[in-house]
Design an enzyme around this catalytic site. Structure first.
Site, mmCIF file in Angstrom:
data_model
loop_
_atom_site.group_PDB
_atom_site.id
_atom_site.type_symbol
_atom_site.label_atom_id
_atom_site.label_comp_id
_atom_site.label_asym_id
_atom_site.label_seq_id
_atom_site.Cartn_x
_atom_site.Cartn_y
_atom_site.Cartn_z
ATOM 1 N N GLU A 207 -17.407 5.257 -1.254
ATOM 2 C CA GLU A 207 -17.906 6.226 -0.266
ATOM 3 C C GLU A 207 -16.772 6.865 0.515
ATOM 4 O O GLU A 207 -16.874 8.006 0.949
ATOM 5 C CB GLU A 207 -18.880 5.550 0.715
ATOM 6 N N HIS B 176 -15.667 -12.986 -20.151
ATOM 7 C CA HIS B 176 -16.598 -13.017 -21.274
ATOM 8 C C HIS B 176 -17.527 -11.813 -21.256
ATOM 9 O O HIS B 176 -18.574 -11.811 -21.903
ATOM 10 C CB HIS B 176 -17.412 -14.315 -21.223
ATOM 11 N N LYS C 2 -30.756 12.389 0.100
ATOM 12 C CA LYS C 2 -31.561 11.920 1.236
ATOM 13 C C LYS C 2 -32.479 13.035 1.709
ATOM 14 O O LYS C 2 -33.656 12.812 1.993
ATOM 15 C CB LYS C 2 -30.641 11.574 2.417
#
Ligand code: PA5
Length: 476
Positions: free
Chosen positions: A302, A331, A445
């Site tokens: 951000e 892994h 938003k």
């Protein structure tokens, strides 16, 4: 709680360091390694960046730099409130998202027992509800004894849709369980002192309130009441956390770039990005630090992912942060890191003393494929795996570095937070971007507000309704 953090020799034993050897050409080769000369050539830029950071700090903008001095009264209030409520609640639930949640999660994972919530003696149990997934939240509310639960609603803006929705559901459910007249005992609001809807509601409902300094951004706020209140409730020493941050602040005030860990690591990350290593992996070899890597992922993404530079020119910069865990992700991810594109910087975190170890028993001595493990310890295994991965990366000319943590405790975790926050601020300045805003998340938003009928967002709803129609052909 002990005040070992005042003892200079203990502090120095707990000092976090960064091993940056394998970032350099000397080890990695000229194609992918960084030259000392390149670092020296960046010195003036770093100096300018440092001046900008100091200028912003002096103008009262970068509160994260001075949380110990600026928060003496707040710290006292938090500790008294936690003490007064000791034993009163079985559950402490955080409602918050992004910077209002990830720091507390990181604190919990680093400093509390991994199975804290399962221990009957360890009340309060800790829960963080950040996402608006109804399945999980409904189950949480159904599972907890709400009469013995306190919710800390954390939102700096006081208007985040996810947090406010969870709060509104919790408020209704809790008032049904305990009665409307007792509701103020079960909610705390942590928000801005001067603005926001959460503040209005908390005042109306008579909730206990804690304030997030206006000059500390969400993702830089773990060492404000955002993380400190939770920490004090569960017995984490908040004074030591802040002392750790302050200790690292002193170390990072060194004006010699080669002796300033936040700036040197930041400068190397920046140079690596310029060389095409645009992915920054953080890989602790300790489960306790895995959520520091998650917190860092948000901090880095951000803060540094930006469309425009400070002059408003299109720049589209930003390293992509990845969190990994050693040895688990050997892994899962290591194959890619070893043989995929040369586009990554790997930052390991190594813990010298984990306080606990387990010996592998000397059994199955007749089976050669497992007998070599006998009488060794898990700590030795995890350390060796880290060193082996580091060396394997080196052999393949993959740049990497290691943050060395002597021991995991409040003092070192406080140092880590500060180190990575300052480094982020520096890299932002080197990119010539504003690391402290997040304009890119607004559009999404605003569409949501429009669709939900929020006043003032009608145009966003119109734009949303006119979105390009999707073709069935591509939905298979
Ligand atoms: O770093 C940030 O600013 C964001 O991640 C915020 O913390 C997040 O969006 C939550 O915001 P708020 O605390 O205002 O609810």
């Amino acid at each position: 709680m002990s005040n070992r953090y005042n003892d200079k020799s203990w502090q120095d034993k707990m000092r976090i360091q960064i091993d940056l050897n394998y970032m350099f050409e000397k080890y990695i080769g000229s194609k992918h390694g960084i030259k000392e000369k390149e670092v020296n050539e960046l010195k003036d830029n770093v100096k300018k960046a440092d001046q900008n950071i100091k200028k912003q700090y002096k103008a009262g903008k970068l509160g994260f730099i001075d949380l110990l001095v600026g928060q003496k009264d707040i710290t006292q209030d938090i500790m008294s409130f936690a003490e007064k409520n000791k034993g009163k609640f079985d559950n402490f639930v955080i409602l918050g998202i992004g910077g209002s949640a990830l720091g507390s999660i990181a604190l919990q994972t680093a400093l509390k027992d991994p199975y804290h919530n399962l221990k009957s003696s360890a009340y309060p149990r800790i829960f963080v509800a950040d996402n608006v997934d109804p399945v999980r939240f409904k189950s949480l509310l159904n599972t907890l004894d709400l009469k013995k639960t306190v919710f800390n609603v954390i939102s700096k803006s006081g208007s985040t849709a996810e947090t406010m929705s969870l709060f509104m559901i919790a408020k209704k459910t809790v008032s049904e369980a305990v009665g409307e007249d007792k509701i103020s005992e079960h909610f705390i609001a942590t928000t801005s002192k001067n603005s926001g809807y959460l503040r209005t509601i908390a005042k109306r409902e008579n909730f206990k309130m804690f304030y997030i300094p206006d000059n500390v951004g969400g993702r830089f706020s773990v060492l404000t009441p955002v993380g400190l209140l939770y920490a004090a409730f569960v017995g984490i020493d908040i004074k030591e956390l802040l002392a750790g941050a302050t200790y690292m602040k002193e170390i990072c005030s060194n004006s010699n770039l080669w002796e300033n860990p936040a700036y040197l690591q930041g400068a190397l990350q920046y140079l690596a990005y310029k060389k095409g290593k645009q992915i920054s992996v953080m890989m602790p070899y300790s489960d306790q630090l895995k959520d520091i890597a998650d917190w860092y992922r948000q901090l880095w993404a951000e803060s540094l992912g930006k469309e425009k530079d400070r002059e408003g020119k299109l720049t589209n910069v930003g390293p992509t942060p990845i969190k990994a865990l050693g040895a688990t992700d050997q892994h899962s991810q290591a194959q890619l890191y070893m043989e995929g594109p040369y586009d990554k910087v790997i930052t390991f975190i190594e813990v010298k003393d984990l306080s606990v170890d387990l010996k592998i028993p000397e059994i199955y001595q007749d089976i050669e494929g497992v007998s070599y493990l006998g009488n060794k310890s898990l700590k030795r295994l995890i350390d060796t795996e880290k060193k082996a991965t580091e060396l394997a990366l080196l052999k393949r000319q993959r740049i990497n570095n290691t943050i060395i943590v002597p021991k995991i405790n409040e003092f070192t975790v406080g140092q880590l937070f500060y180190l990575l926050e300052l480094e982020t601020a520096l890299v932002g300045e080197l990119f010539n971007i504003n690391a402290f805003n997040q304009p890119g998340v607004e559009l999404g938003k605003n569409y949501t507000y429009g669709v939900f009928g929020r006043e003032g967002y009608q145009d966003m709803k119109k734009e949303f309704d006119l979105r390009p129609e999707k073709k069935d052909k591509y939905i298979i």
